[in-house]
Motif scaffolding. Sequence first.
Motif, PDB file in Angstrom:
ATOM      1  N   UNK A  72     -41.823  25.630  36.436  1.00 38.94           N
ATOM      2  CA  UNK A  72     -40.533  24.947  36.323  1.00 38.94           C
ATOM      3  C   UNK A  72     -39.423  25.856  36.840  1.00 38.94           C
ATOM      4  N   UNK A  73     -39.407  27.081  36.400  1.00 41.36           N
ATOM      5  CA  UNK A  73     -38.441  28.084  36.849  1.00 41.36           C
ATOM      6  C   UNK A  73     -39.142  29.432  36.840  1.00 41.36           C
ATOM      7  N   UNK A  74     -38.565  30.393  37.505  1.00 38.10           N
ATOM      8  CA  UNK A  74     -39.193  31.710  37.630  1.00 38.10           C
ATOM      9  C   UNK A  74     -38.973  32.622  36.431  1.00 38.10           C
ATOM     10  N   UNK A  75     -37.946  32.421  35.641  1.00 37.31           N
ATOM     11  CA  UNK A  75     -37.683  33.296  34.503  1.00 37.31           C
ATOM     12  C   UNK A  75     -38.849  33.254  33.521  1.00 37.31           C
ATOM     13  N   UNK A  76     -39.164  34.387  32.911  1.00 35.32           N
ATOM     14  CA  UNK A  76     -40.371  34.515  32.099  1.00 35.32           C
ATOM     15  C   UNK A  76     -40.418  33.563  30.906  1.00 35.32           C
ATOM     16  N   UNK A  77     -39.299  33.249  30.308  1.00 31.80           N
ATOM     17  CA  UNK A  77     -39.316  32.368  29.133  1.00 31.80           C
ATOM     18  C   UNK A  77     -39.756  30.945  29.488  1.00 31.80           C
ATOM     19  N   UNK A  78     -39.718  30.589  30.760  1.00 33.84           N
ATOM     20  CA  UNK A  78     -40.169  29.269  31.210  1.00 33.84           C
ATOM     21  C   UNK A  78     -41.673  29.222  31.501  1.00 33.84           C
ATOM     22  N   UNK A  79     -42.388  30.299  31.262  1.00 35.01           N
ATOM     23  CA  UNK A  79     -43.774  30.434  31.728  1.00 35.01           C
ATOM     24  C   UNK A  79     -44.722  29.354  31.230  1.00 35.01           C
ATOM     25  N   UNK A 115     -47.174  24.208  27.694  1.00 34.02           N
ATOM     26  CA  UNK A 115     -46.572  23.498  26.559  1.00 34.02           C
ATOM     27  C   UNK A 115     -45.832  22.233  26.994  1.00 34.02           C
ATOM     28  N   UNK A 116     -45.115  22.284  28.120  1.00 33.77           N
ATOM     29  CA  UNK A 116     -44.260  21.177  28.529  1.00 33.77           C
ATOM     30  C   UNK A 116     -44.449  20.866  30.004  1.00 33.77           C
ATOM     31  N   UNK A 117     -44.618  19.575  30.308  1.00 31.13           N
ATOM     32  CA  UNK A 117     -44.725  19.110  31.687  1.00 31.13           C
ATOM     33  C   UNK A 117     -43.495  18.272  31.979  1.00 31.13           C
ATOM     34  N   UNK A 118     -42.844  18.565  33.092  1.00 27.95           N
ATOM     35  CA  UNK A 118     -41.629  17.878  33.505  1.00 27.95           C
ATOM     36  C   UNK A 118     -41.925  17.090  34.772  1.00 27.95           C
ATOM     37  N   UNK A 119     -41.519  15.838  34.784  1.00 23.66           N
ATOM     38  CA  UNK A 119     -41.662  15.000  35.969  1.00 23.66           C
ATOM     39  C   UNK A 119     -40.302  14.542  36.439  1.00 23.66           C
ATOM     40  N   UNK A 120     -39.969  14.832  37.685  1.00 25.49           N
ATOM     41  CA  UNK A 120     -38.735  14.349  38.288  1.00 25.49           C
ATOM     42  C   UNK A 120     -39.044  13.101  39.098  1.00 25.49           C
ATOM     43  N   UNK A 121     -38.258  12.044  38.891  1.00 24.02           N
ATOM     44  CA  UNK A 121     -38.500  10.769  39.582  1.00 24.02           C
ATOM     45  C   UNK A 121     -37.244  10.362  40.341  1.00 24.02           C
TER      46      UNK A 121
END
Length: 165
Positions: A72-79, A115-121
């Motif tokens: 989702x993003x490169x920052x470690x907390x988004x891993x 943990x979390x999957x994001x879908x952009x539509x």
Amino acid sequence: MTTIRAAHPADAAAIAGIYNHYVTHSTITFEEIEVTSAEIARRIDHVITAGLPWLVLEDRDEILGYAYATKWKERSAYRRSVESSIYLKPCAIGNGHARRLYARLLELLTQCGIHLVIGGVAQPNEASMALHQKMGFEPVGSFREVGFKFGSWLDVSYWQLRLGV
């Protein structure tokens, strides 16, 4: 009979053929220039190297679609959060292939500890919104006029699914 398997860089030409249809004929991707097979192979390698799945749906050695996840993003907390993508050949739409492919992707993401999957539509796209809803995603917001393609401003809605990991 259709099968789902891990993608390989050798699948890049077939994947580029599927994707480039949407690049040139739709607003569901915001890319505006066709992507080369070499670039698709690089993207496949990047996803796999990141420890994430890239899958293809095959029928008698013909790739009908693919799905994958990227950070989702490169920052470690988004891993433990990813963004998912899924594309089918137009002739393969409406046969339940998207649900099967997405279900397998979600299963593998769970195994990866996501943990979390994001879908952009990109809007409008009733079929993709219906797919995300069927897969258990919930709408969480949208960006208005975030993309400009084919002479029009385009909105993107975002959906998320907690995998419980």
